[in-house]
Design an enzyme around this catalytic site. Sequence first.
Site, PDB file in Angstrom:
ATOM      1  N   HIS A  69       0.970  -1.254   0.160  1.00 17.43           N
ATOM      2  CA  HIS A  69       0.062  -0.107   0.017  1.00 17.43           C
ATOM      3  C   HIS A  69       0.850   1.291  -0.013  1.00 17.43           C
ATOM      4  O   HIS A  69       1.972   1.306   0.277  1.00 17.43           O
ATOM      5  CB  HIS A  69      -0.815   0.130   1.220  1.00 17.43           C
ATOM      6  CG  HIS A  69      -1.859  -1.066   1.246  1.00 17.43           C
ATOM      7  ND1 HIS A  69      -3.109  -1.114   1.936  1.00 17.43           N
ATOM      8  CD2 HIS A  69      -1.920  -2.293   0.589  1.00 17.43           C
ATOM      9  CE1 HIS A  69      -3.722  -2.129   1.682  1.00 17.43           C
ATOM     10  NE2 HIS A  69      -3.128  -2.913   1.168  1.00 17.43           N
ATOM     11  N   GLU A  71       1.122   3.932   1.761  1.00 17.59           N
ATOM     12  CA  GLU A  71       1.740   4.271   2.928  1.00 17.59           C
ATOM     13  C   GLU A  71       2.653   3.400   3.471  1.00 17.59           C
ATOM     14  O   GLU A  71       3.710   3.941   4.088  1.00 17.59           O
ATOM     15  CB  GLU A  71       0.688   4.324   4.450  1.00 17.59           C
ATOM     16  CG  GLU A  71      -0.660   5.441   3.703  1.00 17.59           C
ATOM     17  CD  GLU A  71      -1.905   4.810   3.047  1.00 17.59           C
ATOM     18  OE1 GLU A  71      -2.697   5.344   2.997  1.00 17.59           O
ATOM     19  OE2 GLU A  71      -1.445   3.720   2.252  1.00 17.59           O
ATOM     20  N   CYS A  99      -5.965   2.334   5.896  1.00 25.39           N
ATOM     21  CA  CYS A  99      -6.559   1.136   6.069  1.00 25.39           C
ATOM     22  C   CYS A  99      -6.142   0.515   7.473  1.00 25.39           C
ATOM     23  O   CYS A  99      -4.811   1.162   7.756  1.00 25.39           O
ATOM     24  CB  CYS A  99      -6.692   0.209   4.973  1.00 25.39           C
ATOM     25  SG  CYS A  99      -4.957  -0.463   4.815  1.00 25.39           S
ATOM     26  N   CYS A 102      -2.277   0.160   6.934  1.00 26.53           N
ATOM     27  CA  CYS A 102      -1.281   1.055   7.020  1.00 26.53           C
ATOM     28  C   CYS A 102      -1.259   2.050   8.289  1.00 26.53           C
ATOM     29  O   CYS A 102      -0.191   2.453   8.583  1.00 26.53           O
ATOM     30  CB  CYS A 102      -1.908   2.085   5.725  1.00 26.53           C
ATOM     31  SG  CYS A 102      -1.850   1.054   4.324  1.00 26.53           S
TER      32      CYS A 102
END
Length: 172
Positions: A69, A71, A99, A102
């Site tokens: 992801h 991040e 999410c 992250c």
Amino acid sequence: MISPSEQPGTRLGPSAGPDDEAWLVRAVEVATQNVADGGGPFGAVVVRAGVEVAAAGNRVTRDLDPTAHAEVVAIRTACQALSTFSLAGATLYASCEPCPLCLSAALWARVDRVVFAADRHDAERAGFDDREFYELLARDRSTWPHPVVEQRIARAGEPFEAWQAHTERTPY
């Protein structure tokens, strides 16, 4: 790198900084460019002392890595750039609400703040529904569709004993 001091910031909330808006614009630009490059619509920027340390877009499909992801990739890149596992003193700017994966990564990285632009409802409208993960984590594990089971073995504590006995360990 952009200099957010060149752009006036907008107060975003009780702990907003004067440059937050400019850094969020940067995260959104990273996300939008990532879409143009064939990736997902997420971008993140790690900033420390007013300087961009790392920026990344979502690489899940590109790298065939469900943990890539934006991040997480930005945190990994920032840690490598700074030669540390702690991003204390840094802010993570995300184009969208992180999410649970992250958010956990940001907490483990010890960033001082996480600031995001769009929220989980915006992501849901685009086909990214993290709600099931938020709801799942709030429920008792026995109700989860994919079991997470403790299987205690006699040697389960050995790694921790080795850790405690290791005099040259790096606490984290």
